[in-house]
Design a protein around this motif. Structure first.
Motif, short mmCIF file in Angstrom:
data_model
loop_
_atom_site.label_atom_id
_atom_site.label_comp_id
_atom_site.label_asym_id
_atom_site.label_seq_id
_atom_site.Cartn_x
_atom_site.Cartn_y
_atom_site.Cartn_z
N PHE A 49 -14.97 -7.97 -1.93
CA PHE A 49 -15.36 -7.72 -3.35
C PHE A 49 -16.53 -7.06 -3.30
CE2 PHE A 49 -11.96 -11.03 -4.54
CZ PHE A 49 -11.36 -10.19 -5.71
N ALA A 50 -17.56 -7.64 -2.36
CA ALA A 50 -18.78 -7.01 -2.43
C ALA A 50 -18.69 -5.61 -2.22
CB ALA A 50 -19.78 -7.91 -1.39
N ALA A 51 -17.89 -5.13 -1.36
CA ALA A 51 -17.72 -3.61 -0.87
C ALA A 51 -17.19 -2.69 -1.87
CB ALA A 51 -17.13 -3.74 0.35
N ALA A 52 -16.47 -3.44 -3.02
CA ALA A 52 -15.84 -2.69 -4.09
C ALA A 52 -16.89 -2.23 -4.92
CB ALA A 52 -14.90 -3.52 -4.59
N PRO A 53 -16.59 -1.12 -5.65
CA PRO A 53 -17.09 -0.73 -7.06
C PRO A 53 -17.20 -1.86 -8.02
CG PRO A 53 -15.81 0.92 -6.26
CD PRO A 53 -15.41 -0.31 -5.39
N LEU A 54 -18.45 -2.09 -8.65
CA LEU A 54 -18.59 -3.05 -9.69
C LEU A 54 -17.57 -2.76 -10.70
CD1 LEU A 54 -19.64 -5.67 -10.98
CD2 LEU A 54 -21.76 -4.41 -11.29
N ALA A 61 0.80 -1.23 0.15
CA ALA A 61 0.04 -0.12 -0.02
C ALA A 61 0.82 1.31 -0.01
CB ALA A 61 -1.09 0.00 1.27
N ARG A 62 2.16 1.21 0.81
CA ARG A 62 2.64 2.48 0.82
C ARG A 62 3.47 2.74 -0.32
NH1 ARG A 62 7.89 2.58 1.26
NH2 ARG A 62 8.42 0.17 2.11
N ILE A 63 4.09 1.85 -1.10
CA ILE A 63 4.67 1.77 -2.32
C ILE A 63 3.93 2.38 -3.53
CG2 ILE A 63 6.06 0.68 -3.98
CD1 ILE A 63 7.58 -0.88 -1.93
N LEU A 64 2.61 1.59 -3.60
CA LEU A 64 1.90 1.99 -4.56
C LEU A 64 1.43 3.59 -4.44
CD1 LEU A 64 -0.62 -1.09 -4.74
CD2 LEU A 64 1.07 -0.73 -6.39
N ALA A 65 0.97 3.70 -3.21
CA ALA A 65 0.80 5.43 -2.87
C ALA A 65 1.78 6.32 -3.26
CB ALA A 65 0.00 5.59 -1.81
N GLU A 66 2.79 5.97 -2.89
CA GLU A 66 4.09 6.87 -3.12
C GLU A 66 4.52 7.08 -4.60
OE1 GLU A 66 7.02 5.55 0.68
OE2 GLU A 66 7.53 4.93 -1.06
N GLU A 67 4.31 6.00 -5.44
CA GLU A 67 4.50 6.02 -6.76
C GLU A 67 3.56 6.60 -7.28
OE1 GLU A 67 7.09 5.32 -8.37
OE2 GLU A 67 8.55 4.44 -6.85
N ALA A 116 -7.00 0.67 0.04
CA ALA A 116 -5.93 1.54 -0.57
C ALA A 116 -5.90 1.36 -1.92
CB ALA A 116 -4.60 1.08 0.07
N ALA A 117 -5.89 0.07 -2.61
CA ALA A 117 -5.87 0.11 -4.24
C ALA A 117 -7.03 0.90 -4.82
CB ALA A 117 -5.92 -1.38 -4.39
N LEU A 118 -8.13 0.57 -4.19
CA LEU A 118 -9.50 1.09 -4.97
C LEU A 118 -9.35 2.87 -4.81
CD1 LEU A 118 -12.04 -1.47 -3.41
CD2 LEU A 118 -11.45 -1.10 -5.89
N ASP A 119 -8.86 3.25 -3.63
CA ASP A 119 -8.75 4.74 -3.60
C ASP A 119 -7.73 5.24 -4.77
OD1 ASP A 119 -10.59 4.59 -1.42
OD2 ASP A 119 -8.96 4.82 0.11
N LEU A 120 -6.79 4.53 -4.82
CA LEU A 120 -5.87 5.02 -6.15
C LEU A 120 -6.60 4.95 -7.38
CD1 LEU A 120 -2.75 3.63 -4.69
CD2 LEU A 120 -3.37 6.10 -4.56
N GLY A 121 -7.61 4.39 -7.57
CA GLY A 121 -8.48 4.14 -8.88
C GLY A 121 -8.27 2.71 -9.56
N PHE A 122 -7.59 1.75 -8.83
CA PHE A 122 -7.19 0.47 -9.18
C PHE A 122 -8.12 -0.39 -9.22
CE2 PHE A 122 -2.34 1.34 -7.45
CZ PHE A 122 -2.54 2.34 -8.72
#
Length: 268
Positions: free
Chosen positions: A196-201, A142-148, A170-176
């Motif tokens: 998965f159910a809590a993630a945007p479809l 999460a840290r490296i993906l966000a830093e980059e 963290a990944a979803l918040d980055l648009g992943f």
């Protein structure tokens, strides 16, 4: 007879020895199950020519290449220029898989992190999606993906997602994107299905990771792209959709992320 909805196996390994004797039949079975596209993943860059040849030989097969984190300490370090050069091939559609795996290979964490950042830089430069493998390394990942991402935007899929809810958010918040594998279909994976159910479809993909992780009713046997449909049927249940609607939505998601593959399909 009504044909099955089209779906895409967004992550498989067709170059592995498990398929050597019947690759053509495997691809035919996939098509019969509605799996008309596959992304076959090269995990060691020295194997890229063989993976590329599979994609070149089959209209519905695309490929990606990178250094798997579990191999990062054994293989020559990838370079941004090298990955960018590979990306010029018309059927090369993603960077990776790369990532962090501390489950078996925590001793190479520093090398894995350097390799990951190189792959991220290549994804940023090419505009192709990064394909991430993450296991037992949620905090560093999460840290490296966000830093980059702060250093420059890039797109990404968390392949075979089976980590915790914090990394997913963290990944979803980055648009992943998050990709469902056969693990999500295992009876004891309710906590993962809840993630998965809590993630945007519109951020969900499906995959096999074949030859690994076959979903029921094939669990314990070799996986293959045709079995994507079993995971997708579970995905449809998770989101309260018909199989047809879930297939349509995940196809749109794949096209939005893997734009190069989508463009090739339109041109065909």
């Amino acid at each position: 007879m009504t044909s099955l909805p089209r779906i895409t196996d967004s992550h498989c390994h067709l170059d592995f020895p498990d398929f050597a004797e019947e690759l053509d039949d495997v691809i035919v079975r996939a098509s019969a199950a509605g799996v008309r596209r596959m992304v076959t993943i090269c995990t060691r860059l020295r194997n890229e020519p063989a993976v590329r040849a599979i994609a070149e030989a089959h209209a519905g097969v695309f490929y990606a290449a990178g250094t798997h984190p579990m191999s990062a300490a054994e293989e020559p370090m990838a370079t941004v220029d090298g990955l960018v050069a590979l990306a010029k091939h018309p059927k090369f559609v993603g960077i990776g898989e790369t990532g962090l795996d501390y489950h078996y290979t925590a001793d190479s964490a520093e090398v894995q992190q350097r390799s990951l950042r190189i792959h991220i830089a290549a994804a940023r430069e090419t505009g192709l999606p990064l394909i991430i493998h993450a296991r037992a390394a949620d905090e560093d990942m999460a840290r490296i993906l966000a830093e980059e991402h702060r250093a420059g935007a890039y797109s990404c899929v968390m392949h075979c997602y089976s980590s915790g809810p914090d990394l997913a958010r963290a990944a979803l918040d980055l648009g992943f994107y998050l990709s469902m594998s056969g693990i999500a279909a295992f009876p004891k994976s309710q906590e993962l299905r809840d993630i998965f159910a809590a993630a945007p479809l519109d951020r969900i993909l499906v995959e096999t990771d074949a030859p690994y992780l076959a979903p029921p009713p094939h669990r314990g046997r070799r996986n293959e792209p045709a079995y994507t449909m079993h995971t997708a049927k579970v995905g449809a249940e998770v989101f309260g959709l018909s199989y047809e609607d879930f297939a349509r939505r995940t196809e749109a998601n794949f096209d939005r992320l893997f734009t190069k593959a989508a463009s090739a399909a339109k041109a065909a």
